[in-house]
Design a protein around this motif. Structure first.
Motif, mmCIF file in Angstrom:
data_model
loop_
_atom_site.group_PDB
_atom_site.id
_atom_site.type_symbol
_atom_site.label_atom_id
_atom_site.label_comp_id
_atom_site.label_asym_id
_atom_site.label_seq_id
_atom_site.Cartn_x
_atom_site.Cartn_y
_atom_site.Cartn_z
ATOM 1 N N PHE A 4 0.654 -1.164 0.148
ATOM 2 C CA PHE A 4 -0.051 -0.048 0.092
ATOM 3 C C PHE A 4 0.917 1.129 0.064
ATOM 4 O O PHE A 4 2.204 1.053 0.323
ATOM 5 C CB PHE A 4 -1.013 0.137 1.107
ATOM 6 N N ILE A 5 0.189 2.376 -0.173
ATOM 7 C CA ILE A 5 0.880 3.704 -0.314
ATOM 8 C C ILE A 5 0.094 4.418 0.518
ATOM 9 O O ILE A 5 -1.176 4.540 0.731
ATOM 10 C CB ILE A 5 1.024 4.070 -1.690
ATOM 11 N N ASN A 6 0.546 5.541 1.339
ATOM 12 C CA ASN A 6 -0.029 6.201 2.424
ATOM 13 C C ASN A 6 -0.583 7.631 1.558
ATOM 14 O O ASN A 6 -0.421 7.482 0.347
ATOM 15 C CB ASN A 6 0.848 6.899 3.648
ATOM 16 N N TRP A 7 -1.685 7.951 2.265
ATOM 17 C CA TRP A 7 -2.469 9.143 1.745
ATOM 18 C C TRP A 7 -1.643 10.256 0.881
ATOM 19 O O TRP A 7 -2.020 10.656 -0.158
ATOM 20 C CB TRP A 7 -3.277 9.900 2.860
ATOM 21 N N SER A 8 -0.311 10.454 1.171
ATOM 22 C CA SER A 8 0.333 11.431 0.589
ATOM 23 C C SER A 8 1.300 11.118 -0.326
ATOM 24 O O SER A 8 1.763 11.788 -1.145
ATOM 25 C CB SER A 8 1.288 12.435 1.866
ATOM 26 N N GLY A 9 1.516 9.802 -0.377
ATOM 27 C CA GLY A 9 2.231 9.142 -1.295
ATOM 28 C C GLY A 9 3.829 9.120 -1.201
ATOM 29 O O GLY A 9 4.713 8.834 -1.736
ATOM 30 N N GLY A 10 3.976 9.548 0.246
ATOM 31 C CA GLY A 10 5.443 9.652 0.843
ATOM 32 C C GLY A 10 6.031 8.256 1.409
ATOM 33 O O GLY A 10 7.134 8.090 1.613
ATOM 34 N N THR A 11 4.984 7.281 1.573
ATOM 35 C CA THR A 11 5.644 5.910 2.118
ATOM 36 C C THR A 11 4.727 4.642 1.410
ATOM 37 O O THR A 11 3.485 5.037 1.268
ATOM 38 C CB THR A 11 5.055 6.043 3.847
ATOM 39 N N THR A 12 5.502 4.114 1.181
ATOM 40 C CA THR A 12 4.910 2.647 0.831
ATOM 41 C C THR A 12 5.348 1.597 1.381
ATOM 42 O O THR A 12 6.422 1.736 2.105
ATOM 43 C CB THR A 12 5.610 2.496 -0.935
ATOM 44 N N TYR A 13 4.663 0.355 1.441
ATOM 45 C CA TYR A 13 5.018 -0.757 1.951
ATOM 46 C C TYR A 13 4.651 -2.059 1.472
ATOM 47 O O TYR A 13 3.549 -2.113 0.829
ATOM 48 C CB TYR A 13 4.082 -1.111 3.556
ATOM 49 N N TYR A 14 5.558 -2.820 1.266
ATOM 50 C CA TYR A 14 5.407 -3.870 0.354
ATOM 51 C C TYR A 14 5.503 -5.415 1.026
ATOM 52 O O TYR A 14 6.359 -5.432 2.017
ATOM 53 C CB TYR A 14 6.406 -4.018 -0.881
ATOM 54 N N SER A 15 4.955 -6.424 0.453
ATOM 55 C CA SER A 15 5.272 -7.886 0.943
ATOM 56 C C SER A 15 6.560 -8.207 0.385
ATOM 57 O O SER A 15 7.010 -7.688 -0.368
ATOM 58 C CB SER A 15 4.039 -8.772 0.338
ATOM 59 N N ASP A 16 7.126 -8.988 1.104
ATOM 60 C CA ASP A 16 8.667 -9.583 0.661
ATOM 61 C C ASP A 16 8.588 -10.267 -0.561
ATOM 62 O O ASP A 16 9.536 -10.230 -1.511
ATOM 63 C CB ASP A 16 9.051 -10.567 1.982
ATOM 64 N N SER A 17 7.556 -10.774 -0.873
ATOM 65 C CA SER A 17 7.173 -11.387 -2.246
ATOM 66 C C SER A 17 7.356 -10.791 -3.485
ATOM 67 O O SER A 17 7.537 -11.084 -4.607
ATOM 68 C CB SER A 17 6.090 -12.584 -2.057
ATOM 69 N N VAL A 18 6.891 -9.410 -3.203
ATOM 70 C CA VAL A 18 6.983 -8.376 -4.509
ATOM 71 C C VAL A 18 8.140 -7.231 -4.339
ATOM 72 O O VAL A 18 8.161 -6.309 -5.004
ATOM 73 C CB VAL A 18 5.489 -7.901 -4.552
ATOM 74 N N LYS A 19 8.550 -7.164 -3.118
ATOM 75 C CA LYS A 19 9.494 -6.023 -2.808
ATOM 76 C C LYS A 19 10.657 -6.127 -3.952
ATOM 77 O O LYS A 19 11.204 -7.130 -4.256
ATOM 78 C CB LYS A 19 9.980 -6.132 -1.535
ATOM 79 N N GLY A 20 10.933 -4.892 -4.521
ATOM 80 C CA GLY A 20 11.882 -4.779 -5.167
ATOM 81 C C GLY A 20 11.471 -4.841 -7.192
ATOM 82 O O GLY A 20 12.287 -4.665 -8.033
ATOM 83 N N ARG A 21 10.174 -5.474 -7.105
ATOM 84 C CA ARG A 21 9.529 -5.913 -8.535
ATOM 85 C C ARG A 21 8.491 -4.971 -8.669
ATOM 86 O O ARG A 21 8.056 -4.570 -9.686
ATOM 87 C CB ARG A 21 9.256 -7.021 -8.523
ATOM 88 N N PHE A 22 7.518 -4.934 -7.599
ATOM 89 C CA PHE A 22 6.305 -3.981 -7.670
ATOM 90 C C PHE A 22 6.516 -2.645 -7.044
ATOM 91 O O PHE A 22 7.090 -2.437 -5.989
ATOM 92 C CB PHE A 22 5.147 -4.637 -7.008
ATOM 93 N N THR A 23 5.941 -1.620 -7.709
ATOM 94 C CA THR A 23 5.917 -0.324 -7.372
ATOM 95 C C THR A 23 4.415 0.204 -7.307
ATOM 96 O O THR A 23 3.719 0.251 -8.266
ATOM 97 C CB THR A 23 6.867 0.726 -7.939
ATOM 98 N N ILE A 24 4.244 0.912 -6.110
ATOM 99 C CA ILE A 24 2.750 1.411 -6.032
ATOM 100 C C ILE A 24 3.137 2.915 -5.915
ATOM 101 O O ILE A 24 3.807 3.318 -5.297
ATOM 102 C CB ILE A 24 2.096 1.073 -4.679
ATOM 103 N N SER A 25 2.326 3.812 -6.710
ATOM 104 C CA SER A 25 2.175 5.284 -6.887
ATOM 105 C C SER A 25 0.811 5.630 -6.658
ATOM 106 O O SER A 25 -0.040 4.633 -6.926
ATOM 107 C CB SER A 25 3.041 5.888 -7.979
ATOM 108 N N ARG A 26 0.673 6.900 -6.608
ATOM 109 C CA ARG A 26 -0.661 7.564 -6.290
ATOM 110 C C ARG A 26 -0.737 9.010 -6.930
ATOM 111 O O ARG A 26 0.397 9.711 -6.961
ATOM 112 C CB ARG A 26 -1.453 7.360 -5.111
#
Length: 121
Positions: free
Chosen positions: A49-71
């Motif tokens: 997920f990404i926080n409301w401002s877009g300044g913080t993201t958090y990923y599961s270990d299985s997708v970290k480094g491959r997936f990117t969330i932006s808003r």
């Protein structure tokens, strides 16, 4: 809050796909937003997920480094960019908002419809 996901489809291993999620409703832009996924015969898993401002993201270990969330808060849209896709990424992906954590388990208050992502080997 209403969530409308789009994107997805079929891609070969190593390929890329982009999912988007448009949010509407009161306070939609104030919630953290992101994605879960559910593979056939398995439980729904947290993706990130990404926080409301877009300044913080958090990923599961299985997708970290491959997936990117932006808003894009101007358009109340969240994007999931998926790179280096693997067959194990095959699942129905669900957009969600207002993530909460209970111990090691993530959940969300608002859900969109799922969109299928299939990665062929």
């Amino acid at each position: 809050v209403q969530l409308q996901a789009s994107g997805g489809g079929l891609v070969q291993t190593g390929g890329s796909l982009e999912l988007s999620c448009a949010a509407s409703g009161r306070f939609a832009s104030t919630y953290n937003m992101g994605w879960f996924r559910q593979a056939p015969g398995k439980e729904r898993d947290f993706v990130g997920f990404i926080n409301w401002s877009g300044g913080t993201t958090y990923y599961s270990d299985s997708v970290k480094g491959r997936f990117t969330i932006s808003r894009d808060n101007a358009n109340n849209t969240v994007i999931l960019q998926m790179n280096s896709l693997k067959p194990e990424d095959t699942a129905v992906y669900y957009c969600a908002a207002h993530f909460r954590r209970n111990g090691r388990t993530w959940s969300a208050q608002y859900w969109g419809q799922g969109t299928q992502v299939t990665v062929s080997s």
